[in-house]
Design a protein around this motif. Structure first.
Motif, PDB file in Angstrom:
ATOM      1  N   ALA A 218       0.943  -1.200   0.025  1.00 52.09           N
ATOM      2  CA  ALA A 218      -0.132  -0.162   0.033  1.00 52.09           C
ATOM      3  C   ALA A 218       0.812   1.346   0.074  1.00 52.09           C
ATOM      4  O   ALA A 218       0.681   2.163  -0.696  1.00 52.09           O
ATOM      5  CB  ALA A 218      -0.874  -0.151   1.116  1.00 52.09           C
ATOM      6  N   SER A 219       1.916   1.253   0.747  1.00 53.09           N
ATOM      7  CA  SER A 219       3.014   2.535   0.896  1.00 53.09           C
ATOM      8  C   SER A 219       3.412   2.682  -0.416  1.00 53.09           C
ATOM      9  O   SER A 219       3.394   3.805  -0.880  1.00 53.09           O
ATOM     10  CB  SER A 219       3.908   2.223   1.951  1.00 53.09           C
ATOM     11  OG  SER A 219       3.274   1.984   3.266  1.00 53.09           O
ATOM     12  N   PHE A 222       1.070   4.014  -2.660  1.00 54.76           N
ATOM     13  CA  PHE A 222       0.740   5.639  -2.429  1.00 54.76           C
ATOM     14  C   PHE A 222       1.796   6.299  -3.059  1.00 54.76           C
ATOM     15  O   PHE A 222       1.893   7.740  -3.153  1.00 54.76           O
ATOM     16  CB  PHE A 222       0.898   5.624  -0.870  1.00 54.76           C
ATOM     17  CG  PHE A 222       0.485   6.881  -0.444  1.00 54.76           C
ATOM     18  CD1 PHE A 222      -0.687   7.569  -0.765  1.00 54.76           C
ATOM     19  CD2 PHE A 222       1.567   7.816   0.313  1.00 54.76           C
ATOM     20  CE1 PHE A 222      -0.750   8.923  -0.342  1.00 54.76           C
ATOM     21  CE2 PHE A 222       1.101   8.869   0.740  1.00 54.76           C
ATOM     22  CZ  PHE A 222       0.127   9.730   0.411  1.00 54.76           C
ATOM     23  N   ILE A 237      -5.983   4.801  -2.637  1.00 54.23           N
ATOM     24  CA  ILE A 237      -5.802   6.034  -1.875  1.00 54.23           C
ATOM     25  C   ILE A 237      -5.118   7.185  -2.302  1.00 54.23           C
ATOM     26  O   ILE A 237      -5.236   8.329  -2.430  1.00 54.23           O
ATOM     27  CB  ILE A 237      -5.125   5.544  -0.492  1.00 54.23           C
ATOM     28  CG1 ILE A 237      -5.682   4.324   0.143  1.00 54.23           C
ATOM     29  CG2 ILE A 237      -4.789   6.333   0.471  1.00 54.23           C
ATOM     30  CD1 ILE A 237      -5.104   3.602   1.439  1.00 54.23           C
ATOM     31  N   TYR A 238      -4.018   6.605  -3.138  1.00 45.97           N
ATOM     32  CA  TYR A 238      -2.981   7.630  -3.786  1.00 45.97           C
ATOM     33  C   TYR A 238      -3.902   8.581  -4.952  1.00 45.97           C
ATOM     34  O   TYR A 238      -3.668   9.550  -4.860  1.00 45.97           O
ATOM     35  CB  TYR A 238      -1.950   6.750  -4.517  1.00 45.97           C
ATOM     36  CG  TYR A 238      -0.904   7.450  -5.710  1.00 45.97           C
ATOM     37  CD1 TYR A 238      -0.274   8.471  -5.168  1.00 45.97           C
ATOM     38  CD2 TYR A 238      -1.030   7.200  -6.965  1.00 45.97           C
ATOM     39  CE1 TYR A 238       0.581   8.993  -6.041  1.00 45.97           C
ATOM     40  CE2 TYR A 238      -0.262   7.607  -7.866  1.00 45.97           C
ATOM     41  CZ  TYR A 238       0.393   8.581  -7.416  1.00 45.97           C
ATOM     42  OH  TYR A 238       1.340   9.401  -8.422  1.00 45.97           O
ATOM     43  N   LYS A 241      -6.248  10.877  -3.141  1.00 50.14           N
ATOM     44  CA  LYS A 241      -5.721  11.887  -2.517  1.00 50.14           C
ATOM     45  C   LYS A 241      -5.946  13.291  -3.121  1.00 50.14           C
ATOM     46  O   LYS A 241      -6.291  14.491  -2.374  1.00 50.14           O
ATOM     47  CB  LYS A 241      -4.111  11.834  -2.095  1.00 50.14           C
ATOM     48  CG  LYS A 241      -3.723  12.781  -1.058  1.00 50.14           C
ATOM     49  CD  LYS A 241      -2.250  12.848  -0.939  1.00 50.14           C
ATOM     50  CE  LYS A 241      -2.208  14.007  -0.079  1.00 50.14           C
ATOM     51  NZ  LYS A 241      -0.770  14.854  -0.677  1.00 50.14           N
ATOM     52  N   LEU A 244      -9.555  14.743  -2.700  1.00 51.53           N
ATOM     53  CA  LEU A 244     -10.138  14.927  -1.234  1.00 51.53           C
ATOM     54  C   LEU A 244     -11.204  15.810  -0.893  1.00 51.53           C
ATOM     55  O   LEU A 244     -12.104  15.471  -0.292  1.00 51.53           O
ATOM     56  CB  LEU A 244      -8.678  14.999  -0.031  1.00 51.53           C
ATOM     57  CG  LEU A 244      -8.859  14.565   1.101  1.00 51.53           C
ATOM     58  CD1 LEU A 244      -8.987  12.809   1.233  1.00 51.53           C
ATOM     59  CD2 LEU A 244      -7.487  14.751   1.820  1.00 51.53           C
ATOM     60  N   TRP A 248     -14.401  12.562  -0.885  1.00 52.01           N
ATOM     61  CA  TRP A 248     -13.526  11.687   0.284  1.00 52.01           C
ATOM     62  C   TRP A 248     -13.656  10.411  -0.091  1.00 52.01           C
ATOM     63  O   TRP A 248     -12.812   9.766   0.576  1.00 52.01           O
ATOM     64  CB  TRP A 248     -14.311  12.224   1.583  1.00 52.01           C
ATOM     65  CG  TRP A 248     -15.618  12.161   1.643  1.00 52.01           C
ATOM     66  CD1 TRP A 248     -16.496  13.033   1.351  1.00 52.01           C
ATOM     67  CD2 TRP A 248     -16.327  11.072   1.974  1.00 52.01           C
ATOM     68  NE1 TRP A 248     -17.874  12.384   1.469  1.00 52.01           N
ATOM     69  CE2 TRP A 248     -17.661  11.421   1.864  1.00 52.01           C
ATOM     70  CE3 TRP A 248     -15.808   9.631   2.517  1.00 52.01           C
ATOM     71  CZ2 TRP A 248     -18.592  10.414   2.319  1.00 52.01           C
ATOM     72  CZ3 TRP A 248     -16.946   9.122   2.855  1.00 52.01           C
ATOM     73  CH2 TRP A 248     -18.375   9.009   2.770  1.00 52.01           C
ATOM     74  N   SER A 251     -10.528   7.661  -1.225  1.00 50.75           N
ATOM     75  CA  SER A 251      -9.428   7.359  -0.212  1.00 50.75           C
ATOM     76  C   SER A 251     -10.044   6.475   0.785  1.00 50.75           C
ATOM     77  O   SER A 251      -9.202   5.768   1.433  1.00 50.75           O
ATOM     78  CB  SER A 251      -8.567   8.464   0.109  1.00 50.75           C
ATOM     79  OG  SER A 251      -8.027   9.190  -0.983  1.00 50.75           O
ATOM     80  N   THR A 252     -10.964   7.169   1.384  1.00 47.05           N
ATOM     81  CA  THR A 252     -11.277   6.571   2.860  1.00 47.05           C
ATOM     82  C   THR A 252     -11.961   5.255   2.769  1.00 47.05           C
ATOM     83  O   THR A 252     -11.303   4.363   3.708  1.00 47.05           O
ATOM     84  CB  THR A 252     -12.753   7.327   3.145  1.00 47.05           C
ATOM     85  OG1 THR A 252     -12.341   8.692   3.065  1.00 47.05           O
ATOM     86  CG2 THR A 252     -13.171   6.957   4.470  1.00 47.05           C
ATOM     87  N   GLY A 255      -8.665   2.528   2.410  1.00 47.42           N
ATOM     88  CA  GLY A 255      -7.881   2.451   3.634  1.00 47.42           C
ATOM     89  C   GLY A 255      -8.551   1.705   4.534  1.00 47.42           C
ATOM     90  O   GLY A 255      -8.078   1.015   5.191  1.00 47.42           O
ATOM     91  N   LEU A 256      -9.916   1.928   4.960  1.00 49.23           N
ATOM     92  CA  LEU A 256     -10.649   1.045   5.705  1.00 49.23           C
ATOM     93  C   LEU A 256     -10.404  -0.290   5.551  1.00 49.23           C
ATOM     94  O   LEU A 256     -10.341  -1.300   6.329  1.00 49.23           O
ATOM     95  CB  LEU A 256     -12.127   1.523   5.662  1.00 49.23           C
ATOM     96  CG  LEU A 256     -12.649   2.482   6.474  1.00 49.23           C
ATOM     97  CD1 LEU A 256     -14.074   2.798   6.382  1.00 49.23           C
ATOM     98  CD2 LEU A 256     -12.148   2.239   8.091  1.00 49.23           C
TER      99      LEU A 256
END
Lengths: 283, 321
Positions: A218-219, A222, A237-238, A241, A244, A248, A251-252, A255-256
Motif C-alpha cells: 500500500a505504501s 501510495f 488512496i493515492y 488524495k 480529497l 472523500w 481514499s477513505t 484505507g478502511l
C-alpha cells in the motif's frame, strides 16, 4: 503423511484454544470468498469508465460512490482485494521459506555457516528495508511480480533469526540425538525433525508478515510505485488524495479495507502465538 | 567497554560499506545504462556522459569502478540532481532539519503518551478503559500511516478548517519572530499527531505486557503479603522493569529519525527529506533517490550504534556478551 496429520491435529488444537485465532480464520475465509467470487459480487466492472463522475456514495447504485474517471469504488475495492492478498501471501511465503531454510541450516550446522548467516541477518536488520524495497522497485519497474519478489527477498531475516534459535535448541533434544545415533544423515534429520518441529513460531511470524507486506505494498502504491495495470487499495488512496476535497470516498474506503485485512492477519498471528505460549497473557 | 566500542564501530563501518555495495549493485543491475542512471535522466549530452564515464571510471575494470565510486562518496560527492540542478548532498542537507524537527518531536511525544497509557492499562488490566485503549491500539497498528494522515486532513483541515492542510509555514503571510514559531507549530499539529498515533501501539503493548509480567511475579505477591503499599510496589519495581524495553523501542525509533516520517511528510507536503525523495521518484531523478537512500542507511547504522553504546553504558551486562 503421518507428519502432516500430526501438524494438522496440533493446528486444530490451537484453533480450539484461541478465540482470536478462530475469529481471524472465519474473517479470512470470508475474504477468500470475496477474492474468488469477485466477478459475481462486484455490481459493476471496476475497469469500466461510467458516466457518473465522482458521485457520492449511494448515487445510481454506486454504494461507495465513483472515482473521477467514473469507476465504481465498491467494485474496485472488491477486485482490489485480489492484489492485496496475492502480494501479501506470496511475499510472506517467499520470506517464510527462505527464512526457515537459512535459519535451520545456520542453527543446525553451526560453525562457519552459522557465522555467515548470522552476520547477514544482522546486517539486514540494521538497514532500512522499506527504502531498499522502494529503490529497487523504482529502478527495476513496479510489476506485481517484482513487488512480491522484492518484499519477500528483503523480509526473511526475522524468520531466519527465529528458526535459527529453534534449530539450535531442537538439535540438543534427545529424539534428534537418537536419530543421529541411529544413523540418519544430517540432511534427513534437518528436514524430518528440525524444521517440522521448529516451524510453528515461523508460521505465526509469517502470518504477521502477510499483514506487513500488505501495508508495504500500500505504501509503495501510495508513492506511485504500484503496478499500473492492477487495481490495488493503496493505489486507490493515492489517486483519491487529489480529490480529497470533492470526493472523500475514494481514499477513505480503500484505507478502511486495508485496515480490516491487516487486522485479520494480526488476529490470526496473535492467536497462533497465544496458542503456542498459553502462558503469555492476552495483551 | 573499549573493546565493545571498537567492535560496534567496525560493525557500523561494515554496514555502511555493505549499503554502498548494494547501491552500486542495484545501479549496475538495473535495466538501462549506468551512465544514464547516474546522470539522472534518459538522454544526457555526450559531454556529460563522457565526464561521468571519466569520473567513475566506467571504462575501467569493475573493481576500479567500485573503488572510484566509494572514494567519490567518501569525499561527500553524491553527484548532482538534474531536477534541482544542485549537488545531491547540499539538497539533502537543506532539508534534514525539517525532518528532524517533525520526527524528533513525534518520537518524544509517542514514547511519553504510549508508555503512560501502557502503564495505566497494565495496572488496570481488564477494566473498561484498558479494553478501549487496547482496541484503539490494535486498530492504529493496522492502519496505513499515510491514510491516517489523509483522514486527519479530511476531518480537521478540509471539513472543520481548524488547521492548515500542508506545508510548514504560510508563505503568503511571511511571518517573522514569534508569529513564525506559532505558524510552524500550527502546521506541525496534524503530521505530528499522525506520527504519534502510529507509534503509540508499540509503546503501549510493550509497556503493558512488561507491567503485567512483573505484577504476576512472585516477589510482588510477597511484597503485597508483607503489607507494602501498592503504590510503592508499582513505583519501585514495576516501573523500573518496564523501562528497559521502552528505551529499546525508543532507540530503534530514534535510529529512523530522519527517514521515519517520509510517508507522512509526503502526505502533508512537509519540506523534509521525504518530499525530496517523493519528487525524485516521480521525476525519475535516480541520482537524488540513491543519495537519499544512502544517507538514510548511513544515518540508521550510525544511530543504531549510538543507541547500542548507550545501552552498554546503562546495562553493563550487555558489554560482556
Amino acid at each position: 503423511m503421518e507428519k502432516i496429520k500430526k501438524v494438522g491435529v496440533r493446528l486444530a488444537g490451537m484453533v480450539r484454544s484461541s478465540m482470536q485465532l478462530r475469529m481471524g480464520l472465519i474473517f479470512f475465509a470470508l475474504v477468500l470468498l470475496v477474492v474468488i467470487f469477485a466477478p459475481s459480487l462486484a455490481p459493476f466492472d471496476p475497469y469500466d469508465l461510467g458516466d457518473d463522475l465522482l458521485v457520492p456514495p449511494g448515487t445510481n447504485g454506486h454504494w461507495l460512490g465513483t472515482t473521477n474517471m467514473g469507476q465504481d469504488v465498491l467494485s474496485m475495492i472488491i477486485y482490489g482485494s485480489r492484489a492485496s492478498l496475492a502480494i501479501g501471501i506470496v511475499s510472506a511465503l517467499i520470506s517464510g521459506v527462505i527464512g526457515t531454510l537459512l535459519g535451520a541450516f545456520a542453527g543446525f550446522y553451526g560453525g562457519k555457516v552459522d557465522k555467515v548467516v548470522s552476520e547477514i541477518i544482522n546486517i539486514f536488520l540494521m538497514i532500512p528495508t522499506f527504502f531498499l524495497i522502494l529503490i529497487i522497485v523504482a529502478l527495476f519497474g513496479s510489476s506485481m511480480i517484482n513487488v512480491m519478489l522484492v518484499i519477500g527477498l528483503t523480509s526473511w531475516p526475522s524468520n531466519a533469526r527465529m528458526m535459527r534459535v529453534q534449530a539450535m535448541s531442537i538439535k540438543e533434544r534427545t529424539f534428534v540425538k537418537s536419530a543421529i545415533s541411529m544413523g540418519e544423515t544430517k540432511r534427513q534429520v534437518l528436514f524430518k525433525y528440525i524444521i517440522p518441529n521448529g516451524l510453528f513460531p515461523i508460521i505465526a511470524n509469517t502470518t504477521m508478515g502477510v499483514a506487513k507486506a500488505i501495508l508495504t505494498e500500500a505504501s509503495l502504491s501510495f508513492l506511485g510505485l504500484g503496478d499500473p495495470n492492477v487495481i490495488s487499495w493503496g493505489q486507490m488512496i493515492y489517486e483519491g488524495k487529489q480529490y480529497l476535497a470533492t470526493g472523500w470516498w475514494m481514499s477513505t474506503f480503500a484505507g478502511l479495507f486495508i485496515m480490516l485485512i491487516v487486522m485479520i492477519f494480526y488476529m490470526i498471528g496473535d492467536g497462533l502465538n497465544f496458542a503456542l505460549n498459553p502462558k503469555m497473557k492476552k495483551i | 567497554m573499549k573493546k565493545y566500542l571498537l567492535k560496534r564501530i567496525v560493525t557500523a563501518f561494515g554496514i555502511v560499506l555493505f549499503v554502498i555495495l548494494l547501491n552500486y549493485v542495484i545501479i549496475r543491475l538495473a535495466p538501462g545504462d549506468p551512465v544514464r542512471i547516474m546522470a539522472g535522466f534518459d538522454n544526457p549530452s555526450q559531454e556529460l556522459m563522457d565526464a561521468l564515464t571519466k569520473k567513475y571510471g566506467l571504462d575501467q575494470p569493475l573493481y576500479v569502478q567500485f573503488w572510484r565510486y566509494i572514494t567519490t562518496l567518501f569525499k561527500g560527492d553524491m553527484g548532482d540532481s538534474y531536477l534541482y540542478n544542485q549537488p545531491v548532498s547540499s539538497l539533502i542537507f537543506e532539508r534534514v532539519g525539517a525532518s528532524l524537527l517533525l520526527s524528533g518531536v513525534s518520537a518524544v511525544l509517542a514514547v511519553l503518551i504510549g508508555s503512560t497509557l501502557g502503564l495505566y492499562a497494565g495496572r488496570h488490566h481488564g477494566k473498561a478503559l484498558d479494553r478501549t485503549f487496547s482496541g484503539v491500539a490494535y486498530m492504529l497498528n493496522a492502519m496505513p500511516s499515510f491514510w491516517l494522515g489523509i483522514m486527519l486532513i479530511l476531518i480537521f483541515a478540509s471539513t472543520l478548517k481548524w488547521l492548515p492542510t500542508q506545508g510548514m509555514v504560510n508563505i503568503r503571510k511571511g511571518y517573522t519572530g514569534w508569529a513564525y514559531v506559532v505558524d510552524v507549530l500550527q502546521h506541525m499539529v496534524l503530521p505530528c499527531a499522525t506520527l504519534v498515533a502510529v507509534q503509540i501501539p508499540t509503546y503501549f503493548r510493550i509497556t503493558k505486557s512488561s507491567v503485567m509480567q512483573v505484577m504476576a511475579e512472585e516477589f510482588v505477591t510477597t511484597f503485597r503479603v508483607t503489607g507494602m503499599s501498592e503504590r510503592k510496589i508499582f513505583n519501585k519495581y514495576v516501573l523500573k522493569n518496564a523501562l528497559l524495553p521502552i528505551v529499546t523501542v525508543f532507540g530503534i525509533n530514534l535510529a529512523y529519525v530522519i527517514s521515519g516520517s517520509t510517508l507522512i511528510e509526503i502526505v502533508f507536503s512537509w519540506p523534509g527529506v521525504g518530499v525530496l525523495m517523493y519528487r525524485s521518484i516521480s521525476m525519475r531523478d535516480y541520482n537524488l533517490l540513491m543519495g537519499v537512500y544512502l544517507l538514510i542507511s548511513i544515518s540508521v547504522a550510525f544511530m543504531m550504534i549510538v543507541v547500542d553504546l548507550i545501552y552498554a553504558w546503562l546495562d553493563p551486562r550487555i558489554r560482556y556478551d
